[in-house]
Scaffold this active site. Sequence first.
Site, PDB file in Angstrom:
ATOM      1  N   ASN A   1       5.015 -54.144 -41.469  1.00 47.72           N
ATOM      2  CA  ASN A   1       3.995 -54.804 -40.668  1.00 47.72           C
ATOM      3  C   ASN A   1       4.623 -55.775 -39.676  1.00 47.72           C
ATOM      4  O   ASN A   1       4.769 -55.461 -38.492  1.00 47.72           O
ATOM      5  CB  ASN A   1       2.994 -55.518 -41.582  1.00 47.72           C
ATOM      6  N   ASP A   2       5.034 -56.941 -40.159  1.00 46.61           N
ATOM      7  CA  ASP A   2       5.544 -57.964 -39.252  1.00 46.61           C
ATOM      8  C   ASP A   2       6.696 -57.478 -38.374  1.00 46.61           C
ATOM      9  O   ASP A   2       6.830 -57.895 -37.233  1.00 46.61           O
ATOM     10  CB  ASP A   2       6.019 -59.186 -40.061  1.00 46.61           C
TER      11      ASP A   2
END
Lengths: 103, 465
Positions: free
Chosen positions: B394-395
């Site tokens: 994600n990040d």
Amino acid sequence: MEIDPFIFRLSIFILSIFIGYYVVWSVTPSLHTPLMSVTNAISSVIIVGAIIAALAGETGNIFDTANIFGFLAIILAAVNIFGGFLVTQRMLAMYKKKKKDKK
Amino acid sequence: MISVNLLAVFYLISGVLFILALRGLSSPETSRKGNLFGIIGMALAIGVTIISVGSFSTGFLYLIILLLIGGSIGAFIAFKIPMTAMPELVAGFHSLVGLAAVFVAISAFLNPEVFKLGSPGNIKIASLIEMSLGAAIGAITFTGSIIAFLKLRGIMSGSPITFFGQHYVNLFLGLFLIGLIFYLCRTQVDTWFWTIILISFLLGVLLIIPIGGADMPVVISMLNSYSGWAAAGIGFTLENTALIITGALVGSSGAILSYIMCKGMNRSFFNVILGGWGATEQSSSNKSQEQKPVKNGNADDAAFLMKNASSVIIVPGYGMAVAQAQHALREMVDALKKNGVKVSYAIHPVAGRMPGHMNVLLAEANVPYDEVFELEEINNDFANCDVAYVIGANDVTNPVAKSDPQSPIFGMPVLDVEKSKSVLFVKRSLSPGYAGIDNDLFYRDNTLMLFADAKKMTEEIVKSL
């Protein structure tokens, strides 16, 4: 005046840090996990201290407190040595299998 | 009995073999030979030590029994452990090295004659400093690794535990430790020695609890480094070359890995060590994006997109490890390859919970390592790729890191996933990742969200392929 042996050991230590620095930078990032497990295994060479501690002064009483700590350290280090090298071996074997697959 | 000089030469040889063991890891081809060197080095060190002690009576018998007990436990763990649990395993092993260092230091303190360090109550000052440093670092490694283990295992919450004045408490304890070592040297009173160990145990816990789950790659590398310095400290005490060389190697190895992990997050080492990712900064980026539309897809859409693509890049993350999706992923890739799609994998340095975590999982699923690329190697290829399949990351894909200076992750190197023609994002919900910020990628026109468990979704895609 003679040089203190400590200085020799310090020299070995400092030079080894530099060797470690260059050797580890050349490790390919995909093998960073095996790197951690193998460094973990080799740092268990501390077992040599444990063996000396456990077996020393045997003539008297082998179950002296100092010896017992030595024996305990032997178990801990042995778990690490066998576990560390074998799990590294297992991981590295997976990197091999794939290469064969491809060909 | 063998002479001291010969013994020292053997220790030197095993130190050199350990260097070769690490050197071997520069490529998967040479790595297995390297591991063999490591094993030989260890066997040599243990063998000559036993010979040097020279008595083959009861003690020797105990030694063999204990080696076998420890060895079988270790071997059992090594063969049973699933690859997804590697981070916990390594953390657990670090704790053992730490505790072993503490025990050896205690033994040397109680019975210094054996190691020729003087007599109890009259130990050489230099040795006393070395052994208390070894014991202190070992103790910190021990409890710190236990906490890391509990967090990785999920027994303890991965979220940072902080309290008021935490850093001052740690600083105070650190200074207190130095003071204790000083007093120990002056008075040789054993109470100080025990206090040093207790305080170090406490410090180990306090140092690791404020560090959050996704920072674990740094923590594990750091503890790896500590275990090395502890070994080196004991090596100086015992005047043992093999231990000094190994300690230095392991110490610098762990330090380099920590550095690489910090770089991968664009954070300084101290920023990570001092705990949780800035909780105060979250609000600014969260508000505006509450009601943005996202495109929602299913497995058939994904299969269609990928089948008709000419190149696909897969971006795995920690979510893949949690869902154990690596084997399903490999099946999907096989199916795609049959359709003539070119597939490669892109790995962010901090994907997963330890350095190289994703690489090992992919290796386990028989993904050839020449299809797996690091961030710098592959980042330009996203622009020419048809589909990026983000699974469990994600990040590390958030374009905000490049565009929004207000964002807490601004400046972090990210994979340029958004540059590919379409993005398939497998995720269970829209919830933000570890950094607590929204991923801009979710709302892009070329992003299709696949809301599901990583493994289930991948399996469904395989079916519809």
